[in-house]
Structures are given as C-alpha cells and as structure tokens.
Write an enzyme that holds these catalytic residues in place. Structure first.
Site, PDB file in Angstrom:
ATOM      1  N   SER A 107      12.543  23.529  51.336  1.00  9.53           N
ATOM      2  CA  SER A 107      11.163  24.016  51.413  1.00  9.53           C
ATOM      3  C   SER A 107      10.210  22.844  51.474  1.00  9.53           C
ATOM      4  CB  SER A 107      10.805  24.815  50.144  1.00  9.53           C
ATOM      5  OG  SER A 107      11.753  25.814  49.860  1.00  9.53           O
ATOM      6  N   HIS A 109      11.573  19.840  49.205  1.00  4.82           N
ATOM      7  CA  HIS A 109      12.463  20.140  48.075  1.00  4.82           C
ATOM      8  C   HIS A 109      13.737  20.815  48.599  1.00  4.82           C
ATOM      9  CE1 HIS A 109      13.667  21.019  43.991  1.00  4.82           C
ATOM     10  NE2 HIS A 109      13.989  22.220  44.411  1.00  4.82           N
ATOM     11  N   ASN A 140       5.358  18.067  49.682  1.00  4.05           N
ATOM     12  CA  ASN A 140       6.666  17.610  49.208  1.00  4.05           C
ATOM     13  C   ASN A 140       7.765  18.363  49.943  1.00  4.05           C
ATOM     14  OD1 ASN A 140       8.577  16.350  47.417  1.00  4.05           O
ATOM     15  ND2 ASN A 140       8.680  18.254  46.242  1.00  4.05           N
ATOM     16  N   ASP A 200       7.637  21.564  41.423  1.00  6.50           N
ATOM     17  CA  ASP A 200       7.988  22.269  42.672  1.00  6.50           C
ATOM     18  C   ASP A 200       7.409  23.683  42.727  1.00  6.50           C
ATOM     19  OD1 ASP A 200       9.619  20.002  43.358  1.00  6.50           O
ATOM     20  OD2 ASP A 200      11.155  20.781  42.013  1.00  6.50           O
TER      21      ASP A 200
HETATM   22  C1  GRF Z   1      15.750  15.171  49.450  1.00  3.86           C
HETATM   23  O1  GRF Z   1      16.863  15.997  49.298  1.00  3.86           O
HETATM   24  C2  GRF Z   1      14.489  15.876  49.059  1.00  3.86           C
HETATM   25  O2  GRF Z   1      14.523  17.244  49.314  1.00  3.86           O
HETATM   26  C3  GRF Z   1      14.430  15.629  47.575  1.00  3.86           C
HETATM   27  O3  GRF Z   1      14.920  14.318  47.414  1.00  3.86           O
HETATM   28  C4  GRF Z   1      15.787  13.990  48.487  1.00  3.86           C
HETATM   29  C5  GRF Z   1      15.256  12.740  49.125  1.00  3.86           C
HETATM   30  O4  GRF Z   1      16.108  12.238  50.095  1.00  3.86           O
HETATM   31  N1  GRF Z   1      13.076  15.828  47.094  1.00  3.86           N
HETATM   32  P1  GRF Z   1      15.667  10.987  50.990  1.00  3.86           P
HETATM   33  O5  GRF Z   1      15.251   9.864  50.055  1.00  3.86           O
HETATM   34  O6  GRF Z   1      14.562  11.423  51.894  1.00  3.86           O
HETATM   35  O7  GRF Z   1      16.914  10.642  51.733  1.00  3.86           O
END
Ligand code: GRF
Length: 194
Positions: free
Chosen positions: A138, A111, A109, A147
């Site tokens: 991260s 984050h 993932n 997370d």
């Molecule tokens: C990102 O900021 C990611 O870190 C978080 O959700 C957002 C997703 O953005 N988990 P996108 O859909 O890839 O533009």
C-alpha cells in the site's frame, strides 16, 4: 517536474525504482535529496552512485525514536532542497508534528501489506504467520500513527502455501516497485495548481 525528498533506512530498492521510472520517462520528477538515519545504509550508496545529494539524520543515541530536534533539522534540510513531496522508502522511525506540520499532505509511504491489515514491522512475516491467502502493498499518506494514513493505492499478491516470509516479501517488492512511482505521479498531479 516535482522535487522529491526520500527518507530511507535500508536497501533503497524503492528509491531505485523511482529513479528508474524517472529515467524511463514515466515519472516527471527529480530526487532533490536522500536522507537516512543509518550511516551505512545501502540507500545512501545507491544515491551517491546516482549522483544524488545525500545527508544523514542525526537521531542521537535513540534506537527507534525520532527526536524532535532531529525532525526539525530534517524539515529544514528538505526545505532548503526545495522538496515538494517527501517519500518514505523503508524509513524505520515514526514521524511526529515537526515534520508532519512542515509537509502537510506531502509525505507518503510504501508499506508491505494491504493496509489496514498488518501495520508495523515485518508485515510479510505477519501475513505468513496469520495464514493469509493474499497480501500486497500500500502507498499511503503519512500521519502520526503507525501506517494509519489514508491509502492512495494498493497492489495484491497471492500468499502461496510454501511461502516463507522472505519469498513473500520478494513477491511484494516487485509490486512495490511498480505502484510507488505510479502513486507519486498521481500525488504530484493532485498537488499541481489548476
Ligand atoms: C519495503 O518493503 C517497504 O514496503 C518497507 O520497507 C521496505 C523497504 O525496502 N516500508 P527498500 O529499502 O526500498 O528496498
């Protein structure tokens, strides 16, 4: 060449960054399937425009829960597409045993904070409200927590005095788009048999 499955609920800019890295020759991968729990999520439009196979995760009426049956269906769809590594990209539901067991150490993932700081929703708002002077993003392995899995890589950005949550999120996303494809390449290399 590793086969990726992408799960997302939002705009899909990280999926786009993965696609761009593949196109630029910086990542030896193929996106085999893009799944979303949100029927009108922009990530599905982007995927369709790129000619990628897409599917909908049917979470029934649950707003944030990821029902067990839906997790089994998701695991089955990913298996049928011969996905080797699952990449969450803005996917807003917590994964549990059915999916985690089907892809042990093969779900990662991205984050928007320097974990373990600011897990959970709106991490960029949390950082601004806490008065943090730096934040970042991260990439981590996914476990059943929010997370909490082992961190694979991170990038740091400054939090500026006049930052709003939105301006900080935009700065973090620039780094996300660099470290996610790089981390995928790293994990893919670690999965290769010697
Ligand atoms: C990102 O900021 C990611 O870190 C978080 O959700 C957002 C997703 O953005 N988990 P996108 O859909 O890839 O533009």
């Amino acid at each position: 060449m590793i086969r990726l499955g992408i799960l997302g609920s939002g705009s899909g800019s990280n999926m786009q960054a993965i696609l761009d890295a593949i196109a630029a020759g910086g990542l030896d991968a193929e996106i085999a399937l893009v799944l979303s729990d949100i029927p009108n999520a922009y990530i599905l439009d982007r995927a369709a425009r790129a000619g990628l196979p897409t599917g909908l995760i049917n979470c029934r009426d649950f707003k944030s829960n990821f029902p067990e049956e839906a997790q089994h269906e998701t695991a089955e769809a990913l298996r049928q597409s011969e996905v080797e590594l699952v990449c969450l990209a803005g996917f807003m539901r917590l994964l549990r045993a059915p999916l985690l067991q089907a892809f042990t150490r093969r779900i990662i993932n991205i984050h928007p904070s320097l974990l373990p700081s600011f897990p959970g929703l709106h991490a960029w708002t949390q950082a601004v409200e806490a008065g943090a002077t730096e934040s970042g993003c991260s990439v981590h392995y996914v476990d059943a927590g929010m997370d909490t899995g082992p961190v694979i890589s991170q990038a740091t950005v400054p939090v500026l005095p006049d930052d709003t949550p939105e301006s900080l999120h935009a700065r973090i996303q620039i780094e996300e788009h660099k470290i996610y494809p790089a981390a995928i390449a790293e994990v893919a290399a670690s999965l290769k048999p010697d």
